[in-house]
Design a protein around this motif. Sequence first.
Motif, PDB file in Angstrom:
ATOM      1  N   UNK A  59      19.767  39.915  91.625  1.00  0.00           N
ATOM      2  CA  UNK A  59      18.829  41.002  90.836  1.00  0.00           C
ATOM      3  C   UNK A  59      18.083  41.739  91.935  1.00  0.00           C
ATOM      4  N   UNK A  60      17.666  40.845  93.008  1.00  0.00           N
ATOM      5  CA  UNK A  60      17.192  41.506  94.115  1.00  0.00           C
ATOM      6  C   UNK A  60      18.203  42.574  94.875  1.00  0.00           C
ATOM      7  N   UNK A  61      19.302  42.298  94.766  1.00  0.00           N
ATOM      8  CA  UNK A  61      20.225  43.206  95.208  1.00  0.00           C
ATOM      9  C   UNK A  61      20.293  44.619  94.477  1.00  0.00           C
ATOM     10  N   UNK A  62      20.409  44.246  93.147  1.00  0.00           N
ATOM     11  CA  UNK A  62      20.436  45.458  92.127  1.00  0.00           C
ATOM     12  C   UNK A  62      19.015  46.395  92.338  1.00  0.00           C
ATOM     13  N   UNK A  63      17.866  45.590  92.431  1.00  0.00           N
ATOM     14  CA  UNK A  63      16.571  46.558  92.717  1.00  0.00           C
ATOM     15  C   UNK A  63      16.815  47.075  94.045  1.00  0.00           C
ATOM     16  N   UNK A 101      12.325  35.691  99.093  1.00  0.00           N
ATOM     17  CA  UNK A 101      12.390  35.727  97.467  1.00  0.00           C
ATOM     18  C   UNK A 101      12.920  34.381  97.097  1.00  0.00           C
ATOM     19  N   UNK A 102      13.654  33.408  97.937  1.00  0.00           N
ATOM     20  CA  UNK A 102      14.026  32.080  97.640  1.00  0.00           C
ATOM     21  C   UNK A 102      13.030  31.266  97.562  1.00  0.00           C
ATOM     22  N   UNK A 147      14.843  35.335  88.425  1.00  0.00           N
ATOM     23  CA  UNK A 147      14.504  36.833  88.321  1.00  0.00           C
ATOM     24  C   UNK A 147      15.303  37.145  87.103  1.00  0.00           C
ATOM     25  N   UNK A 148      15.368  38.209  86.140  1.00  0.00           N
ATOM     26  CA  UNK A 148      15.943  38.587  85.031  1.00  0.00           C
ATOM     27  C   UNK A 148      16.718  39.837  85.525  1.00  0.00           C
ATOM     28  N   UNK A 149      17.788  39.940  85.444  1.00  0.00           N
ATOM     29  CA  UNK A 149      18.700  41.271  85.582  1.00  0.00           C
ATOM     30  C   UNK A 149      18.264  42.425  84.590  1.00  0.00           C
ATOM     31  N   UNK A 150      18.331  42.032  83.475  1.00  0.00           N
ATOM     32  CA  UNK A 150      17.920  43.264  82.450  1.00  0.00           C
ATOM     33  C   UNK A 150      16.654  43.727  82.340  1.00  0.00           C
ATOM     34  N   UNK A 166      10.180  38.020  97.332  1.00  0.00           N
ATOM     35  CA  UNK A 166      10.519  39.098  98.491  1.00  0.00           C
ATOM     36  C   UNK A 166      10.805  40.324  98.110  1.00  0.00           C
ATOM     37  N   UNK A 167      10.921  40.540  96.593  1.00  0.00           N
ATOM     38  CA  UNK A 167      11.409  41.822  96.292  1.00  0.00           C
ATOM     39  C   UNK A 167      10.422  42.478  95.206  1.00  0.00           C
ATOM     40  N   UNK A 168       9.707  43.571  95.821  1.00  0.00           N
ATOM     41  CA  UNK A 168       8.661  44.098  94.886  1.00  0.00           C
ATOM     42  C   UNK A 168       9.471  44.663  93.713  1.00  0.00           C
ATOM     43  N   UNK A 169       8.820  44.880  92.330  1.00  0.00           N
ATOM     44  CA  UNK A 169       9.243  45.603  91.199  1.00  0.00           C
ATOM     45  C   UNK A 169      10.443  44.751  90.620  1.00  0.00           C
ATOM     46  N   UNK A 170      10.716  43.611  91.223  1.00  0.00           N
ATOM     47  CA  UNK A 170      11.712  42.633  90.277  1.00  0.00           C
ATOM     48  C   UNK A 170      10.911  41.858  89.519  1.00  0.00           C
TER      49      UNK A 170
END
Lengths: 498, 138
Positions: free
Chosen positions: A244-248, A261-262, A282-285, A68-72
């Motif tokens: 991570x989705x929130x961060x992006x 996303x889930x 998903x990977x934060x870094x 659900x989150x492009x670029x993640x």
Amino acid sequence: MVQTPSTFVHRLRAEWLSNVRGDLLAGLVVALALIPEAIGFSIVAGVDPKVGLYASFSIAVVAAIAGGRPAMISGATGAMALLMVTLVADHGLPYLFAATIVTGLLQVVFGLLRLGRYMRFVPKAVMVGFVNALAILIFLAQVEHFSGAPLAIYPLVLAGLAIIYLLPRLTTAVPAPLVAIVALTLVTVFAGSPLATVGDMGELPSALPFFALPQVPFTLETLTIVLPYAFPLALVGLIESLLTANIVDDLTDTESDKNREARGQGLANVVTGCFGGMAGCAMIGQSIINVGSGARTRLSTLVAGVFLLAMILLLGDLVRIIPMGALVAVMIMVSINTFDWGSLPGMLRHPKSETIVMIGTVGVVLVTHNLALGVGVGVTLSLLFFSRKIAKLVEVTSHLDVPGGTRTYRIAGQVFFVSTEAFLSGFDTNERLEEVVLDLTAAHLWDATAIAAIDKLVLRFRARGTRVTLRGVNDEGAALLDKLAVHDRPGARAGGHG
Amino acid sequence: MFVKILLPTDFSPSSEAAMRLAREHFPAAERCLLHVLDPKRIANELASPVSSKDERDAMEREILEQLRAVARPDEAAVVRVGTAVETILAQAEGWGADLIVMGTHGRTGVAHFMNGSVAERVVRLARGPVLITHENRP
């Protein structure tokens, strides 16, 4: 929702092809950075590097399409690897694949139940604890590479870190971790060093992954072995993925579909388990690196996964001779990037309770190596602190019209199981009065304990011969009183419950 | 006569030249200064992943201050997050600009290939007229 073909095509273009140059470049950078991580986390989990590499490939590809989150960026992660160590050690690889599939199925169910929204029940202090614990665990996992290794590993790791942190000051044209890996590999090969290499860690992929159901008996017993691992894996995977989705979202100032996303993470794990990979998320870094390299769309994630596998297959013999010291340096960088450094000075500014929650979360994870448990303890601690804070907000004031006449108690705030003690201490039930008025206009009665406290008061006042009137009870409170209060039922007696 | 002018700026000498040009030739027009904050920059300066929203907000505020410092009192200042070209075009459309005035760095060769030219792509994709100026314009 019905989409007309033109809006569908428009969205498809926007999500895949609106930033091709940036996405290709970022995908390549991330693919290079994923290789050491996928190998490193395989070693953490106690499996061959190929298990983590296959996982990072298939998770990235499936999440690119279904997430659900492009670029993640998603792949094999440390948080998940740590949860599977004992499963692999006690039951072996097939059970890990089975657990990965069950993890995915659970996540799909969570997604369908729209549990993504409950993410906001995880307070920020717990999230900070989560990433800090994760960072410390990734770091600690590197320490074991030093034990028993020749002393030469120390200068090797230091040189790697020096390249990783100093090179970007000179140029950002090539990813510094990649330069570190290449340089250190050249040095160790030409020096003929006896240090351990990636090839010593286990089997690397030599072909494309193929579909195969895990070689486990499809019985209830298998499920009872796998489920205690799959459940925390599903939970931790979703927490890290949605965080991570929130961060992006925040970095790009765009929205994403958390429930999709889930489901996407779930599907990625199901597919990965069927292709001989370990569960991931998903990977934060890596996602921060991806956005920082110019990625915006799903294309970057797909490219990262495909490049990763292509490079491993084409350059497998070169990957084999990479010294572990170089990977350790990269993993130390990953742990430094994952740690929330802003939280350290924040500890002085934030309320003490938040610091306790954060440190509590980290502490539980470090002791148990289980991020799910840490989050559970962190959320519980937060709820306790929160209810204590709310409980303090209950206030009882009173005034008397004439001595021995009518005393009106005004109650303001939330009356519930935590606050009833403070609430009751505001009354003097021994006073001789004709009438007592309990004015609840500014109060809310929340639960059975609150009603029991009202019962107790009413009955105690009545036992003294005082008339009691309730006033200003709101609808919800009235409904609760109707259902639960006993003070007007026959046979009710002061102190009868309480 | 142009009445609403969008001035995308990256605080470089060439965007300052564009600003001077617009003020000189269209003194009566309504002008809006725009800085596009690239997520790349936010990601690369991120210290606290959990507080990424706070960090972005802080960065936006800081840039808005810088933008206000170069803007005249009668000029609007806007900071938006996104990729330069798309965001400039979206802002022009949304605000109803009838002219975009911006600078170009005039990079050539490899640097041009890597960074492209934002001005070039805005010219190609904008629906309205675009005025481009070089930094060494007198």
